[in-house]
Design a protein around this motif. Structure first.
Motif, mmCIF file in Angstrom:
data_model
loop_
_atom_site.group_PDB
_atom_site.id
_atom_site.type_symbol
_atom_site.label_atom_id
_atom_site.label_comp_id
_atom_site.label_asym_id
_atom_site.label_seq_id
_atom_site.Cartn_x
_atom_site.Cartn_y
_atom_site.Cartn_z
ATOM 1 N N PHE A 1 -14.251 15.618 13.921
ATOM 2 C CA PHE A 1 -13.575 15.509 14.389
ATOM 3 C C PHE A 1 -14.143 14.826 15.989
ATOM 4 O O PHE A 1 -13.396 15.931 16.793
ATOM 5 N N TRP B 1 -17.529 12.754 12.383
ATOM 6 C CA TRP B 1 -16.904 11.485 13.145
ATOM 7 C C TRP B 1 -15.656 11.172 13.851
ATOM 8 O O TRP B 1 -15.354 11.990 14.198
ATOM 9 N N ALA C 1 -12.723 7.443 10.950
ATOM 10 C CA ALA C 1 -12.479 8.742 9.888
ATOM 11 C C ALA C 1 -11.014 7.713 9.267
ATOM 12 O O ALA C 1 -10.662 7.775 8.040
ATOM 13 N N ALA D 1 -10.167 6.925 5.682
ATOM 14 C CA ALA D 1 -8.944 7.251 4.915
ATOM 15 C C ALA D 1 -8.444 5.626 4.704
ATOM 16 O O ALA D 1 -7.935 6.237 3.255
ATOM 17 N N THR E 1 -12.390 12.103 2.188
ATOM 18 C CA THR E 1 -13.166 13.175 2.566
ATOM 19 C C THR E 1 -11.808 13.916 3.924
ATOM 20 O O THR E 1 -12.557 15.045 4.502
ATOM 21 N N VAL E 2 -11.766 12.791 4.682
ATOM 22 C CA VAL E 2 -10.795 13.303 5.786
ATOM 23 C C VAL E 2 -9.579 14.120 5.775
ATOM 24 O O VAL E 2 -9.459 15.277 6.578
ATOM 25 N N TRP F 1 -11.016 17.655 5.163
ATOM 26 C CA TRP F 1 -11.487 18.546 6.216
ATOM 27 C C TRP F 1 -10.254 19.000 7.126
ATOM 28 O O TRP F 1 -10.497 20.057 7.614
ATOM 29 N N CYS G 1 -2.999 10.492 7.103
ATOM 30 C CA CYS G 1 -3.656 10.309 6.139
ATOM 31 C C CYS G 1 -1.764 9.809 4.852
ATOM 32 O O CYS G 1 -2.944 9.145 4.109
#
Length: 271
Positions: A56, A87, A92, A96, A102-103, A106, A127
Motif C-alpha cells: 500500500f 495500491w 484500498a 474494502a 484482498t485489502v 494483505w 476495514c
C-alpha cells in the motif's frame, strides 16, 4: 517491522527491497506496508513459486485534491521470479468498502517485507468497521466457485493441485467467517484452520496435499482426497445460502470509509 520465512531467497528479497525503495523515490510516496502474497503467504508454496510482493502507498495530501489524479496503482516490471506492485490508499479503501477481501488479507499476511504495525492496525480497524460481511462472503464465494470449477477435482482424476488450493483457501475463509462472524479472515490457510478448526480428517488430508505440493513444480498434479472434495463443496453450498440476502445500504458505509481515509492520509501522507 519485518517478518520473513527462513527459506526465502535473500538475493530475491534484496531485489524486492530495492524495487520498493525505487518506487517510493520515483513516485514520491510513502510505503507503510509491503508484504508477500501468493502461495508463499497462503501456506502452500512449490519449489518454483515466484515472489508476489504487494504494498500500500500513500501520496502527498495535495495529490488527492488534484482533479486529474495519478494512477492508483504502482507496477514494476514482471518477470519469472518477481511480481511487485501496489495500491494507493484510496484504492484500498474503495475496494474494502465494496467487499473486496484482498485489502484485509494483505494486512494479515504472515510475511512482511517492511511495515508499520500502526498503519496496519489503523487500516485493518477501518476495514472491520466499514465492510459488509455479505459482500465479503460473496467475494470469497465467487472466487472459490470459479477456482473449483476450473480445478476439475470433483471428477475423480489427477488435477493441478495449485487450482485446488485456490478453491480450498476461499472455502476455508468462508468457514472462518461463519465461525467468527467477522469479515477479515487471515491470509494463511493453516492460520484459518487454527482459528476455525475443520474436521481432523480434513486437516490431515490438506496437510498431505501441502507436503506433496512442496516437492512438486508449481503446476504439479495429484489426486484429491474425497474428504477435501466434500468439504469444499459443503462450504460453497453453505455460503450460497448464507450470503444470498440483501446488502447493507451504501451511503452510511461510504461516509465511514471517507472519514477513515482522511484520518489515514493525515497520519501517513509524506511530508
Amino acid at each position: 517491522m519485518r517478518r520473513l520465512a527462513p527459506d526465502m531467497d535473500p538475493e530475491v528479497v534484496a531485489q524486492i527491497d530495492a524495487r520498493l525503495a525505487r518506487a517510493s523515490d520515483e513516485h514520491a510516496v510513502a510505503i507503510p506496508w509491503a508484504i508477500e502474497s501468493g502461495s508463499r503467504a497462503w501456506g502452500f508454496p512449490s519449489p518454483d513459486s515466484d515472489y508476489d510482493c504487494r504494498f500500500f502507498f500513500v501520496r502527498h495530501r495535495d495529490a488527492y485534491l488534484d482533479p486529474w489524479p495519478p494512477r492508483d496503482v504502482i507496477e514494476t516490471p514482471l518477470d519469472a521470479v518477481l511480481d511487485v506492485n501496489g495500491w494507493d490508499l484510496v484504492k484500498a479503501v474503495r475496494l474494502a468498502e465494496n467487499g473486496n477481501a484482498t485489502v484485509a488479507e494483505w494486512l494479515r499476511s504472515p510475511l512482511v517485507y517492511d511495515g508499520d504495525p500502526a498503519f496496519r492496525d489503523a487500516l485493518l480497524e477501518a476495514c472491520e468497521a466499514l465492510v459488509d460481511v455479505h459482500r465479503v462472503g460473496r467475494h470469497y464465494l465467487h472466487v472459490g466457485e470459479g477456482q473449483w470449477q476450473r480445478s476439475g477435482a470433483d471428477r475423480g482424476r489427477d488435477v493441478v493441485l495449485k487450482r485446488v488450493f485456490y478453491a480450498l483457501r476461499p472455502a476455508a475463509a468462508l468457514h472462518w467467517m461463519r465461525a467468527h462472524g467477522s469479515a477479515t479472515p487471515p491470509m494463511n490457510l493453516m492460520e484459518l484452520f487454527d482459528e476455525a478448526p475443520p474436521p481432523p480428517a480434513l486437516r490431515e488430508a490438506v496437510e498431505r496435499m501441502v507436503t506433496a505440493k512442496a516437492v512438486t513444480r508449481e503446476l504439479g498434479t495429484g489426486r484429491v482426497d474425497d474428504v477435501v472434495v466434500r468439504w469444499i463443496e459443503e462450504q460453497l453450498a453453505d455460503a450460497r445460502d448464507r450470503y444470498d440476502g440483501d446488502l447493507s445500504p451504501v451511503g452510511a458505509r461510504r461516509r465511514r470509509a471517507a472519514a477513515a481515509f482522511r484520518e489515514l492520509v493525515d497520519a501517513w501522507a509524506p511530508a
